[in-house]
Design a protein around this motif. Sequence first.
Motif, short mmCIF file in Angstrom:
data_model
loop_
_atom_site.label_atom_id
_atom_site.label_comp_id
_atom_site.label_asym_id
_atom_site.label_seq_id
_atom_site.Cartn_x
_atom_site.Cartn_y
_atom_site.Cartn_z
N LEU A 58 -4.48 -16.02 -32.92
CA LEU A 58 -3.51 -16.78 -32.17
C LEU A 58 -3.52 -16.40 -30.69
N SER A 59 -3.74 -15.14 -30.39
CA SER A 59 -3.81 -14.70 -28.99
C SER A 59 -5.05 -15.28 -28.30
N TYR A 60 -6.16 -15.31 -29.03
CA TYR A 60 -7.42 -15.83 -28.46
C TYR A 60 -7.29 -17.30 -28.11
N TYR A 61 -6.77 -18.11 -29.04
CA TYR A 61 -6.75 -19.55 -28.81
C TYR A 61 -5.55 -20.00 -27.99
N ILE A 64 -6.20 -19.02 -39.51
CA ILE A 64 -6.42 -17.61 -39.17
C ILE A 64 -7.88 -17.24 -39.43
N PHE A 65 -8.50 -16.62 -38.41
CA PHE A 65 -9.91 -16.23 -38.47
C PHE A 65 -10.04 -14.71 -38.60
N LYS A 68 -18.03 -10.20 -33.61
CA LYS A 68 -19.43 -9.81 -33.81
C LYS A 68 -20.38 -10.96 -33.49
N VAL A 69 -20.06 -12.17 -33.98
CA VAL A 69 -21.00 -13.29 -33.84
C VAL A 69 -20.69 -14.17 -32.64
N GLY A 70 -19.46 -14.17 -32.16
CA GLY A 70 -19.09 -15.01 -31.04
C GLY A 70 -18.58 -16.38 -31.48
N GLN A 71 -17.89 -17.05 -30.57
CA GLN A 71 -17.23 -18.31 -30.90
C GLN A 71 -18.21 -19.40 -31.34
N GLN A 72 -19.32 -19.54 -30.64
CA GLN A 72 -20.27 -20.60 -30.97
C GLN A 72 -20.87 -20.42 -32.35
#
Length: 507
Positions: A113-116, A164-165, A172-176
């Motif tokens: 939630l903080s990220y998005y 929730i992610f 580790k893998v990144g958003q893309q």
Amino acid sequence: MFSFGKSVGALALAFSFTAPAFASPQDNTAVIALTEEMPSFDAYLSTAREGIVASRQIFDTLIERDLATGKYEASLATAWRRVDDRTWEFDLREGVKFHNGDPFTADDVVFTLSYYARPDSGARSANWLDWIERVEKVSDFKVRIIAKAPFPAALEFVSGSLSIFPKAYFEKVGQQAFGKQPVGTGPFKLQSARGNEYVLARNAAYFGGAKGQAKLERVTVRIIPDEATRIAEVIGGNVDWTWNISADQVPQLQAVPTVEAQFGSTLTIATILLDARGRASGENSPLKDVRVRQAINHAIDRKKIVETLLGGDGKQLATLCHPLQFGCDEAAAPQYDYNPAKARELLAQAGYPKGFKVSLSSFRDRPRAEAVKAYLAAVGIDANLEMLQSRASFSKWREGKLDLWYGDWGSSSMFDTSASLSAFFNFSPQDGFHDAEIRDIVQRADKALDENTRKAEYAKAIKLAAERAYFVPMHTIVVGYAADKRLAYRPSPDGIPRFYQIGWASK
């Protein structure tokens, strides 16, 4: 591929008798056909309906709304309480694991939630999270969401759109990469994705919660944009379930003995947004004149479009929200009758007696879009219609490249006007009006804890938005479905299919 027209009923019936290659329920799997490609499985980046559908299968939210009772139910959170006017506290479910085996904890909630909520996250619907000031970890299984101001619709947004992610895997893998290989806690996990097809496998370790265990072992989702092909595949038994069937095709498909075709109401509304800011055509855009926008409202026979092209129990709308949403007071909106003579009179008063040209984009339902184009042409407005997929079409509106956008807004199926009207009067990229007075009114409505105050403020905003004619409110969206009768599918009231609830009658 064959082209369905007026003779679809006869063609469909013939096909059903000559090619009965129906899918078998013996392996407890199903093939689903959706209509649009998804560039990402990231629930916050893919706001097209297909993206929302996928996110509901793969991810979980803290709580779920029971569509039958309207009450919120436990999911990743088992209990919740209001601490003060701006703060909600959630007790998190212990023992939950993400699809990759990572344990679910408060860190994942705080991170997601903080990220998005960050403006640079790329979240496509800023109003989903822009009410959040911060998210705090109280303990490993307790979090608090603190709003910037009192926000009475908080639980509706938490239940409707905030997936929730897993923090560790995402970082580790990144958003893309996460968008291509998502990991959630949901009843299905992504098994594979290639080209226009992806496969969801049942999550045997799913904790249950409000969604419950998936009934099917595997769901293969095929992206088939062409309606005629989807219809042929359902009739031939190569596809078990599909949607977005045109209104004129549903009654004819009902003649096919192995197919159940039906309409389903949704919380989605259709509207024509008018670029009052002049982003697409510049300072001299005719749409900056309220008389022109009012003329467009008078030019379109919305009642006729609903009666002849919509199907099901679709209804004409008066404003930019769904009647079932809290605060959607349609009676507050001044009405524009179908009056082409009045439209031409207003255009002449505004200095456009011979009309002008505009760009118009829409998606999915060409007949409705072409009807709008024809009505505009009848009063002298030449609309260059471009049919695109929904994401591309809405992107052009957000980027200020369209004079008119005729599209759908589903509010992520949230029953609150803050998810519809407020989403377009917030000075975000999708706000083509920049009306500070209406923005301030809806912000007061969004924040008011007293329900009567909220309703009164939304009514003010609805009245002003209609008077200033920033949009043409069209109609509710009714979806046509076609499925193998043995699936016994019943449309969800919010228009979001839940594949985890679908099962074969023999199982």
